[in-house]
Design a protein around this motif. Structure first.
Motif, mmCIF file in Angstrom:
data_model
loop_
_atom_site.group_PDB
_atom_site.id
_atom_site.type_symbol
_atom_site.label_atom_id
_atom_site.label_comp_id
_atom_site.label_asym_id
_atom_site.label_seq_id
_atom_site.Cartn_x
_atom_site.Cartn_y
_atom_site.Cartn_z
ATOM 1 N N ILE A 13 30.909 -6.022 177.837
ATOM 2 C CA ILE A 13 30.553 -6.852 176.811
ATOM 3 C C ILE A 13 31.601 -8.389 176.976
ATOM 4 C CG2 ILE A 13 30.316 -7.361 174.640
ATOM 5 C CD1 ILE A 13 28.026 -5.016 175.561
ATOM 6 N N GLN A 14 30.590 -9.164 177.257
ATOM 7 C CA GLN A 14 31.695 -10.793 176.999
ATOM 8 C C GLN A 14 31.177 -11.805 176.089
ATOM 9 O OE1 GLN A 14 34.155 -10.965 179.336
ATOM 10 N NE2 GLN A 14 33.926 -9.167 180.613
ATOM 11 N N ASP A 15 32.603 -12.830 176.087
ATOM 12 C CA ASP A 15 31.269 -13.392 175.267
ATOM 13 C C ASP A 15 30.501 -14.120 174.074
ATOM 14 O OD1 ASP A 15 32.114 -15.013 177.302
ATOM 15 O OD2 ASP A 15 30.787 -14.825 178.571
ATOM 16 N N ILE A 16 31.369 -12.429 172.764
ATOM 17 C CA ILE A 16 30.904 -12.712 172.348
ATOM 18 C C ILE A 16 31.306 -14.047 170.613
ATOM 19 C CG2 ILE A 16 31.307 -11.207 169.428
ATOM 20 C CD1 ILE A 16 32.481 -8.478 171.894
ATOM 21 N N ILE A 17 30.080 -14.375 170.491
ATOM 22 C CA ILE A 17 30.171 -15.444 169.184
ATOM 23 C C ILE A 17 29.691 -14.516 167.999
ATOM 24 C CG2 ILE A 17 28.931 -17.291 169.279
ATOM 25 C CD1 ILE A 17 29.380 -18.373 172.071
ATOM 26 N N VAL A 18 29.989 -14.595 166.592
ATOM 27 C CA VAL A 18 29.553 -14.591 165.644
ATOM 28 C C VAL A 18 29.388 -15.475 165.355
ATOM 29 C CG1 VAL A 18 30.327 -12.876 163.408
ATOM 30 C CG2 VAL A 18 31.069 -12.494 165.682
ATOM 31 N N ILE B 297 24.979 -12.838 165.992
ATOM 32 C CA ILE B 297 25.564 -12.489 167.244
ATOM 33 C C ILE B 297 25.118 -12.703 168.505
ATOM 34 C CG2 ILE B 297 26.645 -10.066 167.690
ATOM 35 C CD1 ILE B 297 26.037 -10.326 164.053
ATOM 36 N N SER B 298 26.124 -13.786 168.776
ATOM 37 C CA SER B 298 25.637 -12.876 170.243
ATOM 38 C C SER B 298 27.244 -12.546 171.431
ATOM 39 C CB SER B 298 25.122 -14.439 171.189
ATOM 40 O OG SER B 298 26.215 -15.295 171.120
ATOM 41 N N PHE B 299 25.946 -12.287 172.917
ATOM 42 C CA PHE B 299 27.034 -12.222 174.279
ATOM 43 C C PHE B 299 26.593 -11.598 174.992
ATOM 44 C CE2 PHE B 299 26.454 -7.871 171.110
ATOM 45 C CZ PHE B 299 25.961 -6.806 172.327
ATOM 46 N N THR B 300 26.931 -10.961 175.904
ATOM 47 C CA THR B 300 26.969 -10.624 177.714
ATOM 48 C C THR B 300 26.852 -9.951 178.052
ATOM 49 O OG1 THR B 300 27.196 -13.983 178.334
ATOM 50 C CG2 THR B 300 26.798 -11.781 179.812
ATOM 51 N N LEU B 301 25.958 -9.095 178.210
ATOM 52 C CA LEU B 301 26.062 -7.312 178.655
ATOM 53 C C LEU B 301 26.018 -7.892 179.956
ATOM 54 C CD1 LEU B 301 25.707 -4.647 178.328
ATOM 55 C CD2 LEU B 301 23.324 -4.571 178.978
ATOM 56 N N GLU B 302 27.021 -7.230 180.955
ATOM 57 C CA GLU B 302 26.965 -7.777 181.795
ATOM 58 C C GLU B 302 27.046 -6.527 183.081
ATOM 59 O OE1 GLU B 302 31.132 -8.808 183.832
ATOM 60 O OE2 GLU B 302 30.547 -11.167 182.895
ATOM 61 N N ILE C 75 21.237 -11.135 172.962
ATOM 62 C CA ILE C 75 21.970 -10.380 174.379
ATOM 63 C C ILE C 75 21.440 -10.787 175.317
ATOM 64 C CG2 ILE C 75 23.081 -8.157 175.331
ATOM 65 C CD1 ILE C 75 22.151 -6.700 172.273
ATOM 66 N N THR C 76 22.600 -11.354 176.093
ATOM 67 C CA THR C 76 21.883 -11.761 177.139
ATOM 68 C C THR C 76 22.396 -10.962 178.121
ATOM 69 O OG1 THR C 76 22.534 -14.222 176.569
ATOM 70 C CG2 THR C 76 22.318 -14.713 178.841
#
Ligand SMILES: Nc1ncnc2c1ncn2[C@@H]1O[C@H](COP(=O)(O)OP(=O)(O)OP(=O)(O)O)[C@@H](O)[C@H]1O
Ligand SMILES: [Mg+2]
Length: 378
Positions: free
Chosen positions: A30-35, A40-45, A77-78
């Motif tokens: 999990i990277q780059d969590i933005i709230v 809520i958004s983040f990248t799931l690698e 989630i990206t």
């Protein structure tokens, strides 16, 4: 109560990778969590493109956030690809050990102390304009600077520096960079017809850039600035893994669509362990040349600054949209050189100064073996 990143991280420790029995946070997936309030958004690698687990892991993440944090959270989630995860998930080397990726290219250019990539998620945001003015700005401090245009599909340096001749070749068959405004320049545009390069594929681009590292008489440099092609696709990812980058700066305009690309850019560099020195916002406001006191925020205000804060990367400064910047670029004489006392040039010079400072900090925090020296402003 507002949601914070820690709550999200804690919630995601409840989501386990089915093959590893380890949670996604421990696996650093999990990277780059933005709230932003309930958004809520983040990248799931994931280890590969179209990973079969993508769908189920995304649903589990959403479920965990709704269950442990907020029932009404809106989760975006990206998915991103991190190839080093493959080894980690297969139980071999840990993902964070990407030293191997950089160990070999470290030898590529022993005479270059700092290699800075100028990147952007989106095209046309002013990356080449920033790279050119940054290089000239750094050279003005007395540093030895090179600028390499790695944008093989759309090289800009020949235009930005008004260079139309071919570089010389030494008897050892090395290419001699063309020097202008104190900067050593190399661009694919000096050598190849752009139409011809259009058909090149990723691996050819990477090997061309590698050649530009090794088969060019760069000499000793304090800084090498790399103008990257726009985007965060395979070509960029391979490029940033091929060259031993000291750090990267990301250029964005204030619009939302461009900001989303900044997030992808930051994620790309983090993935390959290249420190993001900061974000530069270009075209922050429009100032007509005949009304220098006016500022029109035509693309919104402080977008990149805000995003940099959320992504926890430094914000390196704003550059106005000015006709004089475009004119000087079109005339092949970057504004930092053609009109260094102008407010537009000053914004570039301030940014070069911050990049220098960011490199000092970065190099101080780096391990002893990789420590590099920096020339200070006189
Ligand atoms: N701050 C500015 N003020 C005025 N014009 C600008 C500014 N920044 C960039 N431009 C102009 O916008 C155009 C695109 O800039 P530039 O070529 O630097 O972008 P880029 O991100 O490198 O593009 P590409 O993605 O195609 O490589 C150019 O014509 C340039 O002169
Ligand atoms: Mg460009």
């Amino acid at each position: 109560m507002s949601i914070n990143k820690e709550q999200i991280r804690t919630a995601l420790t409840h989501v386990f990778h089915p093959d590893k029995e380890t949670d996604l946070i421990s696996l650093e997936m999990i990277q780059d969590i933005i709230v932003q309030e309930k958004y809520i958004s983040f990248t799931l690698e994931l280890p590969e493109k179209n990973d079969k687990l993508a769908h189920s892991l995304k649903s589990k993440c959403e479920e965990a956030i709704r269950k442990f944090v907020d029932r009404e959270a809106v989760v975006d989630i990206t998915t991103g690809v991190n190839i080093s995860l493959k080894r980690k998930l297969e139980g071999e080397e840990p993902a964070e050990d990407s030293s191997q990726q950089t160990a070999e290219p470290e030898q590529l250019l022993p005479g270059v102390k700092n290699m800075i990539a100028v990147a952007s998620g989106k095209g046309g945001v002013g990356k080449s304009t920033v790279a050119a003015n940054l290089a000239v700005g750094l050279a003005r401090t007395g540093a030895r600077v090179g600028l390499l245009d790695t944008d093989i599909y759309g090289p800009s340096i020949p235009t930005l520096f008004d260079i139309h001749e071919r570089p010389n070749i030494t008897t050892q068959k090395k290419l001699v960079p063309i020097e202008k405004y104190g900067v050593k320049l190399v661009s694919m545009g000096f050598l190849v017809d752009t139409d011809q390069a259009m058909i090149w594929r990723g691996p050819m681009v990477t090997s061309a850039v590698k050649q530009f590292m090794q088969e060019v008489e760069w000499g000793e440099l304090d800084y090498m600035v790399l103008d990257l092609p726009p985007g965060t696709g395979d070509i960029q990812l391979t490029l940033v893994q091929t060259v031993p980058l000291t750090g990267a700066v990301i250029v964005s305009t204030p619009q939302h669509v461009a900001l989303d690309d900044v997030r992808k850019g930051v994620a790309m560099f983090r993935k390959v362990n290249v420190p993001v020195l900061g974000v530069i916002e270009n075209m922050s406001w429009f100032t007509p040349d005949d009304m220098p006191e006016k500022k029109y925020y035509i693309f919104g205000k402080h977008g990149a600054r805000e995003l940099a804060r959320k992504l926890e990367v430094p914000f390196l400064g704003e550059i106005p949209l000015r006709e004089s910047i475009m004119r000087s670029s079109d005339q092949g004489d970057p504004i930092v050189h053609s009109d260094p006392g102008s407010p537009a040039a000053e914004s570039f010079l301030e940014i070069s100064n911050r990049v220098e400072q960011a490199l000092i900090v970065r190099n101080r925090e780096q391990e002893e073996t990789e420590k590099v020296e920096i020339k200070f402003r006189p």
